[in-house]
Design a protein around this motif. Structure first.
Motif, PDB file in Angstrom:
ATOM      1  N   LYS A  43      38.957  46.927  26.530  1.00  0.00           N
ATOM      2  CA  LYS A  43      38.134  46.116  25.148  1.00  0.00           C
ATOM      3  C   LYS A  43      38.184  44.637  25.501  1.00  0.00           C
ATOM      4  O   LYS A  43      37.430  44.109  24.871  1.00  0.00           O
ATOM      5  N   ASN A  44      39.274  44.087  25.931  1.00  0.00           N
ATOM      6  CA  ASN A  44      39.178  42.631  26.130  1.00  0.00           C
ATOM      7  C   ASN A  44      37.834  41.979  27.006  1.00  0.00           C
ATOM      8  O   ASN A  44      37.359  41.240  26.293  1.00  0.00           O
ATOM      9  N   ILE A  45      37.502  42.682  28.046  1.00  0.00           N
ATOM     10  CA  ILE A  45      36.312  42.476  28.746  1.00  0.00           C
ATOM     11  C   ILE A  45      35.059  42.498  27.830  1.00  0.00           C
ATOM     12  O   ILE A  45      34.522  41.723  27.541  1.00  0.00           O
ATOM     13  N   ALA A  46      35.028  43.683  27.044  1.00  0.00           N
ATOM     14  CA  ALA A  46      33.972  43.765  26.282  1.00  0.00           C
ATOM     15  C   ALA A  46      33.847  42.924  25.352  1.00  0.00           C
ATOM     16  O   ALA A  46      32.577  42.275  24.897  1.00  0.00           O
ATOM     17  N   GLU A  47      34.883  42.242  24.566  1.00  0.00           N
ATOM     18  CA  GLU A  47      34.980  41.436  23.339  1.00  0.00           C
ATOM     19  C   GLU A  47      34.501  40.151  24.035  1.00  0.00           C
ATOM     20  O   GLU A  47      33.700  39.221  23.384  1.00  0.00           O
ATOM     21  N   VAL A  48      35.138  39.712  25.164  1.00  0.00           N
ATOM     22  CA  VAL A  48      34.527  38.282  25.629  1.00  0.00           C
ATOM     23  C   VAL A  48      33.017  38.514  26.071  1.00  0.00           C
ATOM     24  O   VAL A  48      32.477  37.617  25.783  1.00  0.00           O
ATOM     25  N   GLY A  53      31.285  34.768  25.898  1.00  0.00           N
ATOM     26  CA  GLY A  53      32.253  33.879  26.521  1.00  0.00           C
ATOM     27  C   GLY A  53      32.379  34.136  28.117  1.00  0.00           C
ATOM     28  O   GLY A  53      31.652  34.958  28.589  1.00  0.00           O
ATOM     29  N   LEU A  54      33.314  33.582  28.845  1.00  0.00           N
ATOM     30  CA  LEU A  54      33.542  33.584  30.152  1.00  0.00           C
ATOM     31  C   LEU A  54      34.750  34.377  30.460  1.00  0.00           C
ATOM     32  O   LEU A  54      35.692  33.959  29.752  1.00  0.00           O
ATOM     33  N   ILE A  55      34.795  35.377  31.332  1.00  0.00           N
ATOM     34  CA  ILE A  55      36.091  35.960  31.582  1.00  0.00           C
ATOM     35  C   ILE A  55      36.944  35.007  32.451  1.00  0.00           C
ATOM     36  O   ILE A  55      36.396  34.104  33.241  1.00  0.00           O
ATOM     37  N   PRO A  56      38.130  34.583  32.261  1.00  0.00           N
ATOM     38  CA  PRO A  56      38.940  33.781  32.972  1.00  0.00           C
ATOM     39  C   PRO A  56      39.007  33.953  34.266  1.00  0.00           C
ATOM     40  O   PRO A  56      38.717  34.808  34.835  1.00  0.00           O
ATOM     41  N   ASP A  57      38.898  32.541  34.977  1.00  0.00           N
ATOM     42  CA  ASP A  57      38.460  32.538  36.363  1.00  0.00           C
ATOM     43  C   ASP A  57      39.405  33.207  37.350  1.00  0.00           C
ATOM     44  O   ASP A  57      38.770  34.221  38.043  1.00  0.00           O
ATOM     45  N   ASP A  58      40.748  33.213  37.282  1.00  0.00           N
ATOM     46  CA  ASP A  58      41.476  33.947  38.071  1.00  0.00           C
ATOM     47  C   ASP A  58      41.464  35.643  37.929  1.00  0.00           C
ATOM     48  O   ASP A  58      41.251  36.396  38.752  1.00  0.00           O
ATOM     49  N   MET A  59      41.195  35.828  36.822  1.00  0.00           N
ATOM     50  CA  MET A  59      40.776  37.479  36.360  1.00  0.00           C
ATOM     51  C   MET A  59      39.529  37.955  37.196  1.00  0.00           C
ATOM     52  O   MET A  59      39.475  38.859  37.727  1.00  0.00           O
ATOM     53  N   LEU A  60      38.475  36.927  36.727  1.00  0.00           N
ATOM     54  CA  LEU A  60      37.276  37.396  37.346  1.00  0.00           C
ATOM     55  C   LEU A  60      37.414  37.392  38.924  1.00  0.00           C
ATOM     56  O   LEU A  60      36.649  38.222  39.624  1.00  0.00           O
ATOM     57  N   LEU A  61      38.139  36.387  39.510  1.00  0.00           N
ATOM     58  CA  LEU A  61      38.040  36.314  41.004  1.00  0.00           C
ATOM     59  C   LEU A  61      38.783  37.575  41.452  1.00  0.00           C
ATOM     60  O   LEU A  61      38.569  38.132  42.498  1.00  0.00           O
TER      61      LEU A  61
END
Ligand code: AP5
Ligand code: MG
Length: 209
Positions: A43-48, A53-61
């Motif tokens: 859900k968090n990814i969907a909302e962002v 918005g951008l997914i936080p850098d470390d999470m994306l990496l």
């Protein structure tokens, strides 16, 4: 060999990455698409992403690295949409180098905002193949059923606006960073899809010489 496609929303990263991947039989990995596939379970990814918005850098990496490792995608890879911040580049480039597959080309497609917004508004994705079309500039072939064409959830005017604000704040500094280091292949993204494709091929040939 790893090539990166960089550019604002609607600049044609996905379109051009797909053409190069088809031509050379490379893997095309769009982080936007990867994240959209995770939306149903997260859900968090969907909302962002739906809000632009951008997914936080470390999470994306973390997501990207584990996807590359799990599927062993280190060779002949086109990365569409990552890195898109200086932080991501500084973390990802040395990691890929250590894996024996450094980033070889960063292709930057530049277009003005007005053109990009027009393109995004008329973009449609084919549900089954993921192929990118445009109701104005790149119509699907006659055998494609229009009922299978979908717009993205981040195509709302609010989300598009936010994606451009974030692009200016977070991605343009990466463009500047790479430009200063002569690491950018800059391509005018306002030309036709075919012209841009040929210019990318020329630029790659020139860079290999
Ligand atoms: P992502 O999916 O990468 O979206 P984006 O960067 O906003 O770019 P788009 O996919 O909208 O445009 P594009 O440049 O691929 O253009 P396209 O080829 O489709 O990312 C989505 C979201 O995921 C982000 O907002 C973020 O939330 C998250 N995310 C992804 N990566 C991340 C990261 N690294 N860090 C954190 N978060 C991340 O073309 C657009 C349209 O124009 C199409 O209809 C096409 O047919 C048409 N077209 C293309 N070229 C031309 C041309 N030359 N002339 C006329 N029409 C054209
Ligand atoms: Mg895309």
């Amino acid at each position: 060999m790893i090539a990166v496609f960089l550019g604002p929303p609607g600049s044609g990263k996905g379109t051009q990455a797909e053409m190069i991947a088809d031509l050379y039989d490379y893997t095309h990995l769009s982080t936007g698409r990867l994240l959209r596939e995770m939306k149903a379970d997260n859900k968090n990814i969907a909302e962002v992403i739906d809000a632009g918005g951008l997914i936080p850098d470390d999470m994306l990496l973390d997501i990207l690295k584990s996807h590359l490792e799990k599927n062993n995608l280190f060779n002949n890879l086109i990365l569409d949409g990552t890195p898109r911040t200086v932080y991501q580049y500084k973390k990802l480039a040395p990691w890929l180098r250590k894996k024996g597959s450094p980033i070889r080309y960063v292709i930057y497609l530049h277009v003005d905002e007005e053109t990009a917004i027009q393109r995004i508004s008329f973009r449609r994705h084919h549900k089954k193949t993921g192929k990118i079309y445009n109701l104005k500039t790149s119509s699907p072939p006659p055998d494609v059923d229009y009922n299978d064409l979908i717009a993205r959830d981040d195509q709302t005017p609010e989300a598009i606006k936010k994606r451009f604000v974030i692009y200016r704040e977070k991605t343009l500094p990466l463009v500047e960073y790479l430009r200063k280091r002569n690491k950018l292949i800059e391509i005018d993204g306002t030309k036709t899809i075919e012209t841009i494709h040929h210019r990318i091929l020329e630029a790659i040939k020139h860079n290999n010489a």
